[in-house]
Design an enzyme around this catalytic site. Structure first.
Site, PDB file in Angstrom:
ATOM      1  N   THR B  19       0.819  -1.220   0.000  1.00  0.00           N
ATOM      2  CA  THR B  19       0.000   0.000   0.000  1.00  0.00           C
ATOM      3  C   THR B  19       0.847   1.262   0.000  1.00  0.00           C
ATOM      4  O   THR B  19       0.540   2.239  -0.688  1.00  0.00           O
ATOM      5  CB  THR B  19      -0.924  -0.007   1.240  1.00  0.00           C
ATOM      6  OG1 THR B  19      -1.872  -1.060   1.079  1.00  0.00           O
ATOM      7  CG2 THR B  19      -1.663   1.309   1.399  1.00  0.00           C
ATOM      8  N   SER B  62       0.907  -7.031  -0.836  1.00  0.00           N
ATOM      9  CA  SER B  62       1.413  -8.101   0.028  1.00  0.00           C
ATOM     10  C   SER B  62       0.458  -9.292   0.110  1.00  0.00           C
ATOM     11  O   SER B  62       0.842 -10.385   0.504  1.00  0.00           O
ATOM     12  CB  SER B  62       1.736  -7.568   1.429  1.00  0.00           C
ATOM     13  OG  SER B  62       0.584  -7.407   2.200  1.00  0.00           O
ATOM     14  N   THR B  95       1.028  -4.393   4.612  1.00  0.00           N
ATOM     15  CA  THR B  95       0.794  -4.728   6.017  1.00  0.00           C
ATOM     16  C   THR B  95       0.085  -6.075   6.220  1.00  0.00           C
ATOM     17  O   THR B  95       0.159  -6.652   7.297  1.00  0.00           O
ATOM     18  CB  THR B  95      -0.061  -3.641   6.707  1.00  0.00           C
ATOM     19  OG1 THR B  95      -1.298  -3.507   5.985  1.00  0.00           O
ATOM     20  CG2 THR B  95       0.670  -2.317   6.722  1.00  0.00           C
ATOM     21  N   ASP B  96      -0.582  -6.567   5.182  1.00  0.00           N
ATOM     22  CA  ASP B  96      -1.353  -7.799   5.377  1.00  0.00           C
ATOM     23  C   ASP B  96      -0.486  -9.008   5.680  1.00  0.00           C
ATOM     24  O   ASP B  96      -0.877  -9.888   6.443  1.00  0.00           O
ATOM     25  CB  ASP B  96      -2.234  -8.076   4.150  1.00  0.00           C
ATOM     26  CG  ASP B  96      -3.392  -7.097   4.060  1.00  0.00           C
ATOM     27  OD1 ASP B  96      -4.077  -6.915   5.082  1.00  0.00           O
ATOM     28  OD2 ASP B  96      -3.587  -6.490   2.994  1.00  0.00           O
TER      29      ASP B  96
END
Lengths: 178, 178, 178, 178
Positions: B19, B62, B95-96
């Site tokens: 992101t 991600s 971040t996932d």
């Protein structure tokens, strides 16, 4: 030291003025310290488990900071340590005399119970390409990681009190050569 | 560890996408990873004695990072440690699955010789109110202060690999409850 | 008048300095006119079929603009009209004496062959919440729509030369009451 | 037409959605029309004697605008003209079908009593390098200067309804070749 628990990390921010807080006054046609900006700067940082309480000590250019004003800053830090209500203290300060205030703090509060991190900016938060938000964000990170003591956090660097030098050519704070 | 000498602090930044790097493509009318933005973000940070070399590993969301891609990130970090040309490694990542990549790094490189700090953003650098610049600035500060190991630096917090959890409600990374 | 053909609309922008161009000089710790900023401002406007050629006439605070300087601005506009290489002239100018320069232009060039639109800003382009980009964008739009003559375009308003008044209380330019 | 009297220039802005209003939803990880942004955009324009009343008609991507939705926009404009409480109408709209809505307005309201100016953006107001604020500022300026009729104001250009064409290669609106 658990730097990441969800219990908020409590910072008391002592605001003293300095370039970081200067904003444009269209009536005066100049940069002034009439309006505090630290609150706005903090509102744009995203750190849900960091609680920052701003305490206004003064709003002056650091060149105008004499021993009397410096003593006020030291007193504010001492009160904060006495109340023991902060995990760290961050102080926003003009860069011209930041080193001296850091020394005064280190002498007066020898062995403070928590990190005391001074920061500021070479360009006001409210002007283009400011380094203010970066410096405050890095000061918060440093305040969370260093051992108790007095430091400057500036431009990606942490400098212990007593060794802080303003580099007027490169417009940054550096550590004194040994 | 001298965190403030004038000799540059050398960071290798491994960029993987996520992101943080999404930017608006007016032709597609959507956010894409077509243009790298990390270089632009770094150009807006003011840290004269921090040298950051960006190495592009990949440019993916991600959620699209499988074991093969994760292995590439680990390999890039291993190469960097082997070359011994960095004082710290920063990895920008979605971040996932950031937590999983951190674990993979910790397992593969046990006892790395320098800090490896993963970061990213909940809002792309190129959209309003992004947390990208703050996170990278704080990751740099953390990379300079923590002992060697693998961590996430995010929203004013440092979390060791193995304990990183994405809080989907509050949109941040937190440390696992014990 | 075809305001929308794809053949570029040619504007000559005469830059004279003024608040709109002030930028922060970290060494001086003040706003100066040392670096031109009009080029940067224009680079952020999106108008593919408007060609703006910037001509630097001077870089002064408009309070410092005396009759000699004013004559230079008039001469630059006259040269531009003589060369007949512009569909409109935009002049960026400090607001304190913008009205006087507009009058001087109207008197000297009576019946100019194209619109001459003066604009500026109450807050420099390089400080937060500046009105500079808006004013230049609106000056361009006005320059394209008004009949030949001398005007100020400012804060969503167009005022003919001879009737421009600076409202020091509301910090804007208004038309003289009749 | 007095374009500069101090009596406020009254604009009714009909907001319909479109790219200009897209903002990043961190939970969805995408740009959405969930939050209106026109109000924020207007709050950043500096035009003390222009009163803009925002009326929300819908919040849709203009590709989703069918004849029914288009009729709603026409009805909203007709109501506004009937109430005669505006000096001009500005409509924010997606660029893909802006031309069609302009035609529908011109046909339905032939000879409107005031200028009706449609605008939008190629890049959302809330993403970097957006053209949204410029287009709205120029639409306001155009609305104040053109004779009654239906137009698009976009990228420094004014185009009458019936001749508006989206240039998908250069990502702008142009006038149809004759």
């Amino acid at each position: 030291m658990n730097v990441s628990s969800r219990s908020p990390f409590r910072i008391v921010l002592l605001a003293t003025g300095g370039t970081i807080e200067k904003s444009y006054d269209a009536t005066a046609g100049a940069l002034t310290l009439d309006r505090p900006v630290i609150e706005t700067l903090l509102a744009h940082l995203d750190q849900p488990d960091v609680r920052i309480e701003v305490r206004r000590v003064m709003s002056i250019d650091s060149l105008a900071m004499g021993e009397a004003e410096r003593a006020e800053v030291v007193a504010a830090a001492r009160d904060c340590l006495a109340a023991d209500d902060a995990d760290a203290i961050v102080i926003t300060h003009g860069t011209d005399t930041l080193a001296r205030t850091a020394e005064a703090l280190a002498e007066a509060l020898d062995g403070p119970g928590c990190p005391i991190v001074l920061t500021g900016a070479m360009r006001p938060y409210r002007v283009a390409d400011s380094d203010a938000a970066q410096n405050v964000a890095q000061a918060v990170m440093a305040a969370r990681l260093v051992v108790p003591g007095v430091y400057a956090a500036f431009h990606g660097r942490v400098i212990p009190a007593g060794r802080i030098v303003k580099d007027y050519e490169r417009l940054t704070l550096v550590e004194a050569e040994t």
